[in-house]
Write a protein that holds these residues in place. Structure first.
Motif, PDB file in Angstrom:
ATOM      1  N   LEU A  35      -2.623   3.939 -59.314  1.00 59.97           N
ATOM      2  CA  LEU A  35      -1.916   3.261 -58.173  1.00 59.97           C
ATOM      3  C   LEU A  35      -0.271   3.033 -58.440  1.00 59.97           C
ATOM      4  CD1 LEU A  35      -4.371   0.510 -56.946  1.00 59.97           C
ATOM      5  CD2 LEU A  35      -3.700   2.443 -55.759  1.00 59.97           C
ATOM      6  N   ASP A  36       0.289   4.079 -58.508  1.00 61.93           N
ATOM      7  CA  ASP A  36       1.613   3.960 -58.787  1.00 61.93           C
ATOM      8  C   ASP A  36       2.474   3.510 -57.651  1.00 61.93           C
ATOM      9  OD1 ASP A  36       1.760   6.344 -57.581  1.00 61.93           O
ATOM     10  OD2 ASP A  36       2.014   7.590 -59.314  1.00 61.93           O
ATOM     11  N   GLY A  37       3.654   3.329 -57.473  1.00 62.19           N
ATOM     12  CA  GLY A  37       4.383   2.879 -56.751  1.00 62.19           C
ATOM     13  C   GLY A  37       4.359   3.840 -55.382  1.00 62.19           C
ATOM     14  N   GLU A  38       4.584   4.976 -55.809  1.00 64.26           N
ATOM     15  CA  GLU A  38       4.439   6.086 -54.594  1.00 64.26           C
ATOM     16  C   GLU A  38       3.021   5.892 -53.813  1.00 64.26           C
ATOM     17  OE1 GLU A  38       4.974  10.922 -53.567  1.00 64.26           O
ATOM     18  OE2 GLU A  38       5.503   9.974 -55.464  1.00 64.26           O
ATOM     19  N   ARG A  39       1.783   6.143 -54.643  1.00 68.23           N
ATOM     20  CA  ARG A  39       0.569   5.770 -54.073  1.00 68.23           C
ATOM     21  C   ARG A  39       0.370   4.617 -53.399  1.00 68.23           C
ATOM     22  NH1 ARG A  39      -4.758   6.855 -55.705  1.00 68.23           N
ATOM     23  NH2 ARG A  39      -6.047   6.965 -53.649  1.00 68.23           N
ATOM     24  N   TYR A  40       0.831   3.522 -53.709  1.00 65.95           N
ATOM     25  CA  TYR A  40       0.704   2.444 -53.183  1.00 65.95           C
ATOM     26  C   TYR A  40       1.280   2.301 -51.902  1.00 65.95           C
ATOM     27  CZ  TYR A  40       1.178  -2.767 -52.193  1.00 65.95           C
ATOM     28  OH  TYR A  40       1.275  -3.860 -51.695  1.00 65.95           O
ATOM     29  N   ARG A  41       2.805   2.807 -51.745  1.00 68.21           N
ATOM     30  CA  ARG A  41       3.452   2.728 -50.552  1.00 68.21           C
ATOM     31  C   ARG A  41       2.601   3.696 -49.498  1.00 68.21           C
ATOM     32  NH1 ARG A  41       7.823   2.487 -54.221  1.00 68.21           N
ATOM     33  NH2 ARG A  41       7.713   4.938 -54.276  1.00 68.21           N
ATOM     34  N   THR A  42       1.902   4.718 -49.965  1.00 66.71           N
ATOM     35  CA  THR A  42       1.290   5.820 -49.064  1.00 66.71           C
ATOM     36  C   THR A  42      -0.073   5.227 -48.637  1.00 66.71           C
ATOM     37  OG1 THR A  42       2.088   7.761 -50.273  1.00 66.71           O
ATOM     38  CG2 THR A  42       0.270   8.076 -48.896  1.00 66.71           C
ATOM     39  N   LEU A  43      -0.527   4.430 -49.367  1.00 63.87           N
ATOM     40  CA  LEU A  43      -2.003   3.854 -48.984  1.00 63.87           C
ATOM     41  C   LEU A  43      -1.743   2.644 -47.879  1.00 63.87           C
ATOM     42  CD1 LEU A  43      -3.962   3.363 -52.294  1.00 63.87           C
ATOM     43  CD2 LEU A  43      -4.740   4.869 -50.196  1.00 63.87           C
ATOM     44  N   THR A  44      -0.534   2.046 -48.124  1.00 59.44           N
ATOM     45  CA  THR A  44      -0.207   0.577 -47.164  1.00 59.44           C
ATOM     46  C   THR A  44       0.325   1.398 -46.036  1.00 59.44           C
ATOM     47  OG1 THR A  44       1.750   0.487 -48.383  1.00 59.44           O
ATOM     48  CG2 THR A  44      -0.068  -0.695 -49.092  1.00 59.44           C
TER      49      THR A  44
END
Length: 207
Positions: A162-171
């Protein structure tokens, strides 16, 4: 084999493994005048009697009578004394409006110590199953993601994916599914009472 000398009473020498003192506990025991199990006195009243009511701190090995610390009976499992106890979640050394909680799982494996306020969040299921820290749904200082398989919230800092990019994508993309590190089998479950499967089983049992 490591050992320790009793500074009072018999002043004998004891192997730590023979009296159940871990390496971590030995560091704390070495900071005060330790007494062996046979000579142990209560740290409050300094009396050796009442052996059936004396208990030992799992952090420092000091002895206490239950009635000297306002307890009605010996605790089950892990217990910490007034000199050692702190909340694992918020780090306070004050219990708050209720007693300290020494949380164990269903197999009586000790998990962590909590103050009264944090234990209330725990009882609601408001904790990350990876680090066991409780959370407030309104908090924004440590982002979390809800697992689509177990329906539990995970800190982004607890899951390396859950790095920054993955977190933003999921949300931002609601059609994407997130499977947490516990459901992926990358971390051992220690307390899954609030897992979706258990909640659904409980609903079926009530029907």
């Amino acid at each position: 084999s490591s050992g320790i000398n009793a500074e009072y009473g018999c002043k004998g020498y004891y192997h730590t493994k023979c009296i159940g003192i871990s390496r971590t506990m030995l560091k704390n025991v070495s900071r005060y005048a330790w007494e062996c199990p046979a000579c142990k006195t209560c740290d409050v009243c300094n009396e050796p009697d009442g052996e059936e009511s004396i208990m030992f701190c799992d952090i420092c090995d000091r002895g206490y009578h239950t009635y000297c610390v306002n307890m009605r009976e010996l605790p089950r499992g892990h217990w910490e004394c007034r000199l050692c106890v702190t909340c694992s979640c918020c780090a306070t050394d004050i219990p708050g409006d209720g007693p300290w909680r020494f949380q164990h799982n269903e197999h009586m494996k000790f998990l962590q110590t909590m103050c009264y306020a944090c234990s209330k969040w725990w009882d609601k299921g408001w904790f990350c199953p990876a680090c066991l820290n409780v959370f407030d749904y309104d908090a924004t200082n440590n982002p979390m993601v809800c697992c689509d398989y177990c329906d539990r919230w995970i800190h982004t800092t607890c899951d390396g994916t859950l790095d920054g990019e993955r977190y933003r994508t999921l949300t931002s993309e609601r059609n994407l599914l997130y499977k947490c590190l516990l459901c992926r089998g990358e971390k051992e479950e220690v307390y899954d009472r609030y897992h979706r499967k258990n909640r659904e089983d409980n609903k079926e049992n009530r029907c």
